[in-house]
Enzyme design. Sequence first.
Site, short mmCIF file in Angstrom:
data_model
loop_
_atom_site.label_atom_id
_atom_site.label_comp_id
_atom_site.label_asym_id
_atom_site.label_seq_id
_atom_site.Cartn_x
_atom_site.Cartn_y
_atom_site.Cartn_z
N ASN A 104 145.02 -31.96 -6.68
CA ASN A 104 146.06 -32.05 -7.34
C ASN A 104 146.30 -33.69 -7.93
O ASN A 104 147.80 -34.24 -7.63
CB ASN A 104 147.56 -31.32 -6.92
CG ASN A 104 147.96 -29.98 -7.33
OD1 ASN A 104 147.49 -29.23 -7.80
ND2 ASN A 104 148.51 -29.40 -5.65
N SER A 130 144.96 -22.50 -8.28
CA SER A 130 146.60 -22.08 -7.85
C SER A 130 146.23 -20.83 -7.40
O SER A 130 145.25 -20.25 -7.69
CB SER A 130 147.78 -22.28 -9.13
OG SER A 130 148.96 -21.57 -8.32
N GLY A 131 146.84 -20.99 -6.29
CA GLY A 131 147.28 -19.53 -5.29
C GLY A 131 146.02 -19.78 -4.07
O GLY A 131 146.52 -18.73 -3.01
N GLY A 132 146.26 -21.30 -3.73
CA GLY A 132 146.46 -21.38 -2.28
C GLY A 132 145.06 -21.04 -1.21
O GLY A 132 144.09 -20.87 -2.53
N LYS A 184 148.49 -27.80 -15.13
CA LYS A 184 149.17 -27.15 -13.09
C LYS A 184 149.68 -28.42 -12.78
O LYS A 184 150.64 -27.34 -11.98
CB LYS A 184 147.40 -28.41 -12.62
CG LYS A 184 147.22 -27.44 -10.92
CD LYS A 184 148.01 -26.21 -10.17
CE LYS A 184 148.35 -25.82 -9.80
NZ LYS A 184 148.26 -26.43 -8.34
N HIS A 187 152.88 -26.31 -13.77
CA HIS A 187 152.90 -24.95 -13.41
C HIS A 187 153.15 -24.96 -12.10
O HIS A 187 154.27 -24.29 -11.36
CB HIS A 187 151.16 -24.48 -12.84
CG HIS A 187 151.14 -23.66 -11.77
ND1 HIS A 187 151.26 -23.89 -10.89
CD2 HIS A 187 150.81 -22.23 -11.98
CE1 HIS A 187 151.11 -22.45 -9.61
NE2 HIS A 187 151.13 -21.45 -10.96
N ASN A 188 153.31 -26.41 -11.38
CA ASN A 188 154.36 -26.33 -9.97
C ASN A 188 155.23 -26.63 -9.78
O ASN A 188 155.94 -26.49 -9.22
CB ASN A 188 153.39 -27.78 -9.44
CG ASN A 188 151.36 -27.27 -8.91
OD1 ASN A 188 151.18 -26.28 -9.02
ND2 ASN A 188 151.40 -27.71 -7.23
N GLU A 191 157.29 -23.60 -10.39
CA GLU A 191 157.22 -22.82 -9.04
C GLU A 191 158.41 -23.82 -8.15
O GLU A 191 158.78 -23.01 -7.20
CB GLU A 191 155.37 -23.42 -8.40
CG GLU A 191 155.16 -23.01 -7.18
CD GLU A 191 154.06 -23.68 -6.19
OE1 GLU A 191 154.29 -24.10 -5.50
OE2 GLU A 191 153.05 -23.26 -6.77
#
Length: 467
Positions: A104, A130-132, A184, A187-188, A191
């Site tokens: 990140n 992403s997706g852990g 990304k 995206h976060n 989130e």
Amino acid sequence: MAKADIGVYGLGTMGSALALNMADKGFAVAVSNRETDWIAPFVSEAGALAARIIPSDSLEDFTNSLKTPRVILFMIPSGPPMDAMIDAIRPYLGDGDTIIDGGNADFNDTRRRSAALAGSGLHYVGMGVSGGEEGARNGPSMMVGGSAHSWEQLRPMVEAIAARFDGAPCVAHLGPDGAGHFVKTVHNGIEYADMQMIAETYGLMRDGMGWDAPRIGAVFTRWNDGPLDSFLTEITAKTLQSLDPATHQPVVDVIVDRAGQKGTGRWTVIEALKLGQSASAIEGAVAARAWSSEPEARNAVEVLYGKSTASLEIAEDIMEQALLAGRILSHAQGFAVLQAASEAFDWSLDPARIAEIWRAGCIIRSALLDDLASAFRTDPPLGQLILCEPIAARLSRTVPAMRQTVSAAISAGLPVPALSGALQYFDSLARARGTTNLIQAQRDFFGHHGFERTDSPGTHHADWHQG
């Protein structure tokens, strides 16, 4: 042993999972790690997949174990550690080799590194993942930024390991230099907003309606069968209905009311402000996490001013619609930030494609994203998602419920910073004549900045000190 197709440096949670995913898909994977004593246990625990893993204790051996041109994925902390790693590994690399930062990272760092390596024969990729841990192992969503050359090198492997939606891999080359890491980051940010609005809704039911966690969890279970269907709704239902074996209480009730953050939500807000965009829902979520880290201050304020004990009466379907409206508006803000960045940095981001690769594998995957992808394919008027007919119709149905929910929460003294931020964003856009005419007047009064008139072009001034 034959040489590896790709190298993975960094065997933490995400790096290990991605390496196993690649090996599982038939690729030979070279691995290494700064703490070399991590390497042997990783290979041992890989089981049958160990046959496709080539371990190395040194950077020289690691790079020599790779096919050329080399592709190396670094899953290490962002910032100075990545800069140090580039300096350390460059002597072992050659023309056409690609370095991938899968952490990140701040997209500004990614742009800086890409520029520094330009003309060196090396290629630099910023890739958001992403997706852990589960996503990394079984299929993440990935956002790639970098050169066309590096994408062609990387594409077969990332498409093989990516999550799939209707058979299509949830990965795309989004643009040059920092495009992947910026997407990304946003995206976060979305989130953050989504998680916060879910938490606010939980708070309304817990503190305003007196419901216990399992009852609230059952509500989220029902909601996950409707338009709020998403990974975050699903896990919210499960967490609220999970019991702590030590106390036999809901687990959520024994968790400290303090949330951490690693910076991506804050970066989204900072970059939005730099680009002249609103990210009020995301800012509300970032602020809420910041406030949560001050328990002593919150306790002192509650003692001094008292805690609201007002009760709420909001129908379940009204809260459901309010949360849906908030989710749509936070996505709209995020995509507006992406569009502004695309224009500022000449990235040519495709919002429909971004929505598509978020439909599976990533943390914000939801049924809504399929609708957003379709909406973006229709070329929204003025680039505004909320002007697309299907989205506009849905907001027309749900914003009144959002207004009712936010109004009731404010009247009861219950905090809803993300939901109210999203509503204020909508209300500001929905009023053709706002109040900034007065701000223009104020600025001209104290700073002679000038103002525009409604009846003639150009910059004008008033003699505010007359009469």
